[in-house]
Design a protein around this motif. Sequence first.
Motif, PDB file in Angstrom:
ATOM      1  N   TYR A 183      -9.500   2.423   0.207  1.00  0.00           N
ATOM      2  CA  TYR A 183      -9.206   1.254   1.038  1.00  0.00           C
ATOM      3  C   TYR A 183      -9.494   1.549   2.502  1.00  0.00           C
ATOM      4  O   TYR A 183     -10.124   0.757   3.204  1.00  0.00           O
ATOM      5  CB  TYR A 183      -7.738   0.881   0.833  1.00  0.00           C
ATOM      6  N   LEU A 184      -9.049   2.681   2.946  1.00  0.00           N
ATOM      7  CA  LEU A 184      -9.289   3.038   4.335  1.00  0.00           C
ATOM      8  C   LEU A 184     -10.775   3.171   4.614  1.00  0.00           C
ATOM      9  O   LEU A 184     -11.273   2.752   5.651  1.00  0.00           O
ATOM     10  CB  LEU A 184      -8.573   4.350   4.668  1.00  0.00           C
ATOM     11  N   ALA A 231      -8.330  -4.297  -5.704  1.00  0.00           N
ATOM     12  CA  ALA A 231      -8.619  -4.415  -4.284  1.00  0.00           C
ATOM     13  C   ALA A 231     -10.104  -4.250  -4.000  1.00  0.00           C
ATOM     14  O   ALA A 231     -10.562  -4.583  -2.916  1.00  0.00           O
ATOM     15  CB  ALA A 231      -7.826  -3.366  -3.502  1.00  0.00           C
ATOM     16  N   PHE A 232     -10.806  -3.761  -4.986  1.00  0.00           N
ATOM     17  CA  PHE A 232     -12.221  -3.474  -4.764  1.00  0.00           C
ATOM     18  C   PHE A 232     -13.064  -4.341  -5.687  1.00  0.00           C
ATOM     19  O   PHE A 232     -12.751  -4.505  -6.854  1.00  0.00           O
ATOM     20  CB  PHE A 232     -12.503  -1.992  -5.020  1.00  0.00           C
ATOM     21  N   GLN A 253      -8.225 -10.536  -0.825  1.00  0.00           N
ATOM     22  CA  GLN A 253      -6.809 -10.309  -1.042  1.00  0.00           C
ATOM     23  C   GLN A 253      -6.393  -8.937  -0.523  1.00  0.00           C
ATOM     24  O   GLN A 253      -5.328  -8.780   0.062  1.00  0.00           O
ATOM     25  CB  GLN A 253      -6.489 -10.414  -2.531  1.00  0.00           C
ATOM     26  N   ALA A 254      -7.250  -7.988  -0.746  1.00  0.00           N
ATOM     27  CA  ALA A 254      -6.928  -6.653  -0.257  1.00  0.00           C
ATOM     28  C   ALA A 254      -6.886  -6.628   1.266  1.00  0.00           C
ATOM     29  O   ALA A 254      -6.058  -5.948   1.868  1.00  0.00           O
ATOM     30  CB  ALA A 254      -7.957  -5.652  -0.778  1.00  0.00           C
ATOM     31  N   ARG A 256      -6.041  -9.021   3.112  1.00  0.00           N
ATOM     32  CA  ARG A 256      -4.808  -9.685   3.549  1.00  0.00           C
ATOM     33  C   ARG A 256      -3.588  -8.861   3.228  1.00  0.00           C
ATOM     34  O   ARG A 256      -2.657  -8.775   4.021  1.00  0.00           O
ATOM     35  CB  ARG A 256      -4.678 -11.042   2.848  1.00  0.00           C
ATOM     36  N   GLU A 257      -3.583  -8.301   2.062  1.00  0.00           N
ATOM     37  CA  GLU A 257      -2.337  -7.768   1.544  1.00  0.00           C
ATOM     38  C   GLU A 257      -2.362  -6.279   1.298  1.00  0.00           C
ATOM     39  O   GLU A 257      -1.342  -5.694   0.965  1.00  0.00           O
ATOM     40  CB  GLU A 257      -1.988  -8.492   0.237  1.00  0.00           C
ATOM     41  N   GLY A 258      -3.505  -5.714   1.426  1.00  0.00           N
ATOM     42  CA  GLY A 258      -3.577  -4.291   1.215  1.00  0.00           C
ATOM     43  C   GLY A 258      -3.857  -3.945  -0.234  1.00  0.00           C
ATOM     44  O   GLY A 258      -3.866  -4.800  -1.103  1.00  0.00           O
ATOM     45  N   VAL A 259      -4.092  -2.692  -0.425  1.00  0.00           N
ATOM     46  CA  VAL A 259      -4.423  -2.247  -1.768  1.00  0.00           C
ATOM     47  C   VAL A 259      -3.128  -2.038  -2.541  1.00  0.00           C
ATOM     48  O   VAL A 259      -2.107  -1.670  -1.986  1.00  0.00           O
ATOM     49  CB  VAL A 259      -5.257  -0.951  -1.726  1.00  0.00           C
TER      50      VAL A 259
END
Length: 437
Positions: A183-184, A231-232, A253-254, A256-259
């Motif tokens: 994610y990062l 998330a991916f 969505q990721a 907005r809300e993170g993984v």
Amino acid sequence: MNVEDSFSAQWGAQPAFHTNNVSQHNTNSHILSPFTAASKDIYPYGQHSISYNASYDDSYISPYSNTHCPRSFTAMELASFPHNSSMSEAYPPAAYHIEQPKHYDSGSEAESNDHLMQMQMHDEYDYYGGPCNGEQDGTYYGHYSNMAQASAPCNGMSRYGSDMSGEEEAAIDKEQPYAQLIYLALLQADGHTMILRDIYKWFIKNTDKATASKTKGWQNSIRHNLSMNGAFEKVDHPDEDSRKGFMWRLTEQALREGVKSTTRYRSKHPNKRGTRNQQPQPQRQASGAKGGEAARRAANLKRSKRVLEYYQRQARSVPDAFDPNHSTTTTTYPPSPYYPSDTDFAYNDPTHFSPYAIPLDLFPPAAPYPHGAMLRDPDLVLPHSPADSLFTHSPTPSSSDDGPRTPLGQGQWTAELRLAPQCEFQGGGVGSQEYIG
DNA sequence: CTATGTAAACAAC
DNA sequence: GTTGTTTACATAG
């Protein structure tokens, strides 16, 4: 209707619009934008493979035309990343601030570690590594340092972005799980999109995953997380189809809300994209399933051997000793569709409800969610009343029933499959199927 | 039980 | 050989 109202009205039935619009506009015009034009994509999990440019329309930033403003996180937001929090919640908080992307130089720093990958990793992929031609002022080139601070709350140093010289990578919390590290990596990539090889590079440069492992298991883990974590998402290469593999992008969505936990997608959402049904499936999915079957058979074989040995050992002393493996060795796996949980996924995931077919105000939330307190769990975001069971229509009776996907019996699945939505797909190609109903 | 990491099968490329 | 999907299993908390 003010902005807050319109925002809360979006819950469940429609994802939160980009909050940059909230900050930039005081009208309601943004409610239908930008997602309206890309309605099929507003729930990223609903796509198997999304064309590179099709998804975000005016919200998506092209690597080649940095004329739009993608979502990213401010230092303050990132600093609030849950460091060791459970993955039951999204890793980072929902982000409501937009800033220009920091472009990650994917090439120059990775060479020293290239041998780890035993692959050629030249600077041939530069979708997100090149300079930002559209933004010459360079005002947003501190992005990555923000990331570093975010992932290493106790480390206040590090300006990783502009002139890092190697060892400052310690700013990244390398103990974070793969999903969050990916994610990062994607978060700071141009367009939040990278190819696999550059994700590898990023890991080599910014984490210990690669160096700590003498095998390529870390790469396997990355691929595993990319595949399994909602998330991916895959997107096509923007121009060159000859590129091997897809590009990987953070879902809306990721962003907005993170993984979220990869685990959550493993069984309940066997395929995060959830487009599978009775339609012919992408070969790779089928192959993966076959591999899984084979792996399971192999595992059963191993287990049988272990149990056999166990009983041979126990034969004289404890003849009736209960072996926890015993039941598994006698378990027969019924013939079952590869993807019995499609319907499960379909009904649990808002992807399969068209927010545009359901008037938003038909099912208002019991209480409006305050801005910033939106539901983060897509499984809980339903377009019907929150008072309804989350799994009313789901073959999976409860969230705790998140076990193996193998059905107890084929008849069960047969019955359950009758509950499947009448899904249709348009577009013949496996990579271009789009859920339309 | 959940989250995570890892191994592995498999097919497509 | 790489990429992507999937399952299985081990382990920690």
